[in-house]
Design a protein around this motif. Sequence first.
Motif, mmCIF file in Angstrom:
data_model
loop_
_atom_site.group_PDB
_atom_site.id
_atom_site.type_symbol
_atom_site.label_atom_id
_atom_site.label_comp_id
_atom_site.label_asym_id
_atom_site.label_seq_id
_atom_site.Cartn_x
_atom_site.Cartn_y
_atom_site.Cartn_z
ATOM 1 N N TYR A 253 35.514 83.813 84.541
ATOM 2 C CA TYR A 253 36.901 83.720 84.056
ATOM 3 C C TYR A 253 37.797 83.335 85.499
ATOM 4 C CZ TYR A 253 35.915 85.042 79.347
ATOM 5 O OH TYR A 253 35.428 84.886 77.970
ATOM 6 N N ASP A 254 37.125 83.399 86.530
ATOM 7 C CA ASP A 254 37.949 82.965 87.742
ATOM 8 C C ASP A 254 39.089 84.137 87.982
ATOM 9 O OD1 ASP A 254 38.357 81.736 90.232
ATOM 10 O OD2 ASP A 254 39.569 80.247 89.750
ATOM 11 N N LYS B 42 39.283 92.846 80.612
ATOM 12 C CA LYS B 42 40.541 91.858 80.139
ATOM 13 C C LYS B 42 41.935 92.615 80.348
ATOM 14 C CE LYS B 42 41.944 88.482 77.089
ATOM 15 N NZ LYS B 42 41.962 87.667 75.597
ATOM 16 N N TYR C 196 31.989 88.710 84.892
ATOM 17 C CA TYR C 196 33.390 88.444 84.194
ATOM 18 C C TYR C 196 34.581 87.556 85.420
ATOM 19 C CZ TYR C 196 37.596 89.263 81.636
ATOM 20 O OH TYR C 196 38.816 88.907 80.828
#
Length: 335
Positions: free
Chosen positions: A333-334, A198, A329
Motif C-alpha cells: 500500500y506504499d 490500516k 502491508y
Amino acid sequence: MRVLVTGAAGFIGSHLSERLLARGDEVLGYDNLNAYYDPALKEARLARLMPQDGFSFVRASLEDRAALEAAFDDFKPQRVVNLAAQAGVRYSLENPHAYIDSNIVGFLNILEACRHRGIEHLVYASSSSVYGANRKLPFAVEDSVDHPVSLYAASKKANELMAHTYSHLFGLPTTGLRFFTVYGPWGRPDMALFLFTKKILAGEPIDVFNHGHHTRDFTYVDDIVEGVIRTLDRVPGPDPAYDPLAPTPASSLAPYRVYNIGNHQPVQLLRYIEVLENCLGRKAEKRLLPMQPGDVPDTEADVEALRRDTGYSPATPIETGVRRFVEWYRAFYDV
C-alpha cells in the motif's frame, strides 16, 4: 501431481498454490473473486500466480455446478483442496444465505465431482469456529463440536459431516483441517490484523472487542500451508484403532480424518496489538467494547493428532509473523 485448488485467489489459497507450483505440481485455481472484500486484492494475488508454469485458472463459483464439473473434466485433477467458502463469523449474522449457498451447496458440488471422478484425496478447510461454546482448552479433534455459536461454524461442522458420509458411502478419502486464526502477508482485510494496521496508520481508533481480554491461537499463513501440504500428501485410510463403541469425531472406519492446524500458543488480543504497535512504531487509540455475538472468548489448538500423523506442528511466533505482515502491508500500500 495435478491439484485443483478452490479459493485460489484467496489468502490461504494463493499461498498454497505458490507452494505447490514451487515443488513442481500442476495447479488449477478456481475462484469467483466475489466482493465480500476488495476484489482488487484478490486480483493482485492472482496476478502473481498467472505467469507461473503449471498454473491455470477458472473464474466461477462452487454453486455453479456445470462450471465446476467442467473444470474437473478439463483439468482431470488427482487431488483437490477446497478452500473456497463464504468466510467470516460476523458477516454470517447479516447474510446467512451466502453461507448456505457457498459452504453447503458448493461443498456438495465438490463432493459429487470428486466422487464421480475417482479423486485420490479431498482436503477441505474447516475452522476452529466449530468448537463454538466449548470451554475446555486446548480444543482437541477428539472433543464434541455440537454447539456452534454462528452459522459460519455450523456450515463448517456440516462440511465435516458431509465429508464423512462420502468417505463412508463411496470410499472417498477426505481430510478436514480446522484452521486457527490465520494471519500474514496478503491477508484478509476483514480480519483484525489488517483492520488494526490500516486504522493505526491512518490515526484512527481501533475497536477492541471483549476489552482485549480474549485469547486467540494466531497461526502464521506459511505454517497453515505447510500443514495443508503435509496432510494432502498423506491419503487417509480407515483408522485401525477406531472403536465404534467409543467413537471419536477425529477418525473413522472410513478413509476420513480431521486435524487442527494452530500455533498452540494462545495470545491475548492486547498483547497482539502491542506487538503490532512495536512493528508500526505507533501507538493505537483503543475503543474497548464488549464481546460481539458469534465470537468465543478463547481458542487454543491441540495439534497432537497433526504432529503424530505428519510429524509437523506450527511454530512461527507472532513477533515474526506480525513483522512480516507489516513489511508486506507497507510495501503493497506504499505507506
